[in-house]
Design a protein around this motif. Structure first.
Motif, PDB file in Angstrom:
ATOM      1  N   ILE A 160      -4.113   0.009   2.982  1.00 26.68           N
ATOM      2  CA  ILE A 160      -5.005  -0.655   2.613  1.00 26.68           C
ATOM      3  C   ILE A 160      -6.330   0.625   2.470  1.00 26.68           C
ATOM      4  CG2 ILE A 160      -7.110  -2.262   1.617  1.00 26.68           C
ATOM      5  CD1 ILE A 160      -4.733  -4.258   2.841  1.00 26.68           C
ATOM      6  N   ALA A 161      -6.139   1.383   1.858  1.00 27.89           N
ATOM      7  CA  ALA A 161      -7.381   2.556   2.239  1.00 27.89           C
ATOM      8  C   ALA A 161      -8.594   2.072   0.702  1.00 27.89           C
ATOM      9  CB  ALA A 161      -6.869   3.286   1.278  1.00 27.89           C
ATOM     10  N   PRO A 162     -10.132   2.927   1.312  1.00 29.36           N
ATOM     11  CA  PRO A 162     -10.803   2.338   0.418  1.00 29.36           C
ATOM     12  C   PRO A 162     -10.274   2.824  -0.697  1.00 29.36           C
ATOM     13  CG  PRO A 162     -11.729   3.840   2.955  1.00 29.36           C
ATOM     14  CD  PRO A 162      -9.949   3.926   2.510  1.00 29.36           C
ATOM     15  N   HIS A 214     -11.723  -1.835  -5.496  1.00 33.89           N
ATOM     16  CA  HIS A 214     -12.415  -1.513  -4.181  1.00 33.89           C
ATOM     17  C   HIS A 214     -11.667  -0.941  -2.882  1.00 33.89           C
ATOM     18  CE1 HIS A 214     -14.872  -4.546  -5.708  1.00 33.89           C
ATOM     19  NE2 HIS A 214     -15.934  -4.415  -4.599  1.00 33.89           N
ATOM     20  N   VAL A 215     -10.691  -0.934  -3.117  1.00 31.69           N
ATOM     21  CA  VAL A 215      -9.110  -0.769  -2.549  1.00 31.69           C
ATOM     22  C   VAL A 215      -7.976   0.124  -3.445  1.00 31.69           C
ATOM     23  CG1 VAL A 215      -9.643  -2.482  -0.384  1.00 31.69           C
ATOM     24  CG2 VAL A 215      -7.593  -2.325  -2.017  1.00 31.69           C
ATOM     25  N   VAL A 216      -7.369   0.870  -2.743  1.00 31.43           N
ATOM     26  CA  VAL A 216      -6.533   1.517  -2.852  1.00 31.43           C
ATOM     27  C   VAL A 216      -5.484   0.886  -2.385  1.00 31.43           C
ATOM     28  CG1 VAL A 216      -4.830   3.952  -3.454  1.00 31.43           C
ATOM     29  CG2 VAL A 216      -7.995   3.781  -3.487  1.00 31.43           C
ATOM     30  N   GLY A 271       0.817   7.712   2.939  1.00 32.50           N
ATOM     31  CA  GLY A 271      -0.456   8.222   1.958  1.00 32.50           C
ATOM     32  C   GLY A 271      -0.753   8.479   0.788  1.00 32.50           C
ATOM     33  N   GLU A 272       0.684   7.562   0.388  1.00 34.89           N
ATOM     34  CA  GLU A 272       0.782   7.731  -1.257  1.00 34.89           C
ATOM     35  C   GLU A 272       0.494   6.413  -2.024  1.00 34.89           C
ATOM     36  OE1 GLU A 272       0.968  11.063  -3.093  1.00 34.89           O
ATOM     37  OE2 GLU A 272      -0.153  11.727  -1.230  1.00 34.89           O
ATOM     38  N   PRO A 273      -0.338   6.512  -3.032  1.00 35.23           N
ATOM     39  CA  PRO A 273      -0.834   5.523  -3.905  1.00 35.23           C
ATOM     40  C   PRO A 273      -0.194   4.717  -4.349  1.00 35.23           C
ATOM     41  CG  PRO A 273      -2.912   6.367  -4.894  1.00 35.23           C
ATOM     42  CD  PRO A 273      -1.309   7.626  -4.081  1.00 35.23           C
ATOM     43  N   VAL A 274      -0.230   3.486  -4.447  1.00 38.84           N
ATOM     44  CA  VAL A 274       1.472   2.944  -4.860  1.00 38.84           C
ATOM     45  C   VAL A 274       1.289   0.946  -5.554  1.00 38.84           C
ATOM     46  CG1 VAL A 274       2.963   3.615  -3.149  1.00 38.84           C
ATOM     47  CG2 VAL A 274       2.008   1.425  -2.449  1.00 38.84           C
ATOM     48  N   ASP A 275       2.242   0.786  -5.994  1.00 46.12           N
ATOM     49  CA  ASP A 275       1.489  -0.363  -7.072  1.00 46.12           C
ATOM     50  C   ASP A 275       2.008  -1.631  -5.808  1.00 46.12           C
ATOM     51  OD1 ASP A 275       1.081  -3.323  -8.705  1.00 46.12           O
ATOM     52  OD2 ASP A 275       3.158  -2.129 -10.295  1.00 46.12           O
TER      53      ASP A 275
END
Length: 166
Positions: free
Chosen positions: A153-155, A132-134, A139-143
């Motif tokens: 939190i991004a869509p 549901h989120v990233v 601006g970069e995905p992280v754990d």
């Protein structure tokens, strides 16, 4: 048509029916965004039917109009449910923009919103696992489990789908 509030402020009365009022502790800019999402979701129910009802539910839970009553002492499971609903509702309203976990904590936590920050990050991690989120930093995905410092939190790809209950 105007709605009268009960003396305790917990309910509004419309055409003789009592409905739970929106949590008055929600900061006004966030309340407006959640109401915008609620109205959009209600319009979608008219056009898309039951497939959009989860959006109405998320917005109503985020606003405090469903779920655990906002005037009762906060229970952990209920707080997590409200945080998840708030994250999804705010992301749908702002899409494609991101939100901060503190936005959800401010909606669900009132004056003690800082107490919900760890829970907000944890709920965001759960929502990331369900697609549901990233979670991002710069601006970069992280754990989220190993990320230090501020996150956003991004869509996610499944944001428009019903989310698992927490």
């Amino acid at each position: 048509m105007t709605a009268d509030r009960t003396d305790d402020g917990r309910y509004v009365v419309i055409d003789g029916r009592r409905w739970r009022a929106t949590d008055p502790r929600i900061p006004e800019p966030l309340r407006k965004q959640l109401v915008t999402e609620l109205m959009r979701a209600r319009r979608l129910v008219k056009t898309d039917g039951d497939s959009a009802r989860h959006r109405v539910q998320d917005a109503k839970v985020a606003l405090g109009e469903r779920g655990q009553p906002w005037w009762e002492p906060r229970e952990e499971d209920a707080a997590r449910e409200r945080l998840a609903a708030t994250i999804c509702a705010l992301l749908r309203e702002r899409n494609p923009s991101t939100i901060c976990p503190s936005d959800a904590a401010r909606v669900a936590g009132g004056d003690s919103w800082r107490d919900l920050m760890d829970a907000a990050r944890s709920v965001a991690a759960d929502l990331e696992h369900s697609g549901h989120v990233v979670i991002t930093q710069k601006g970069e995905p992280v754990d989220v489990e190993t990320a230090r410092g501020p996150i956003r939190i991004a869509p996610g790809p499944d944001l428009e789908q019903p989310r698992p209950t927490t």
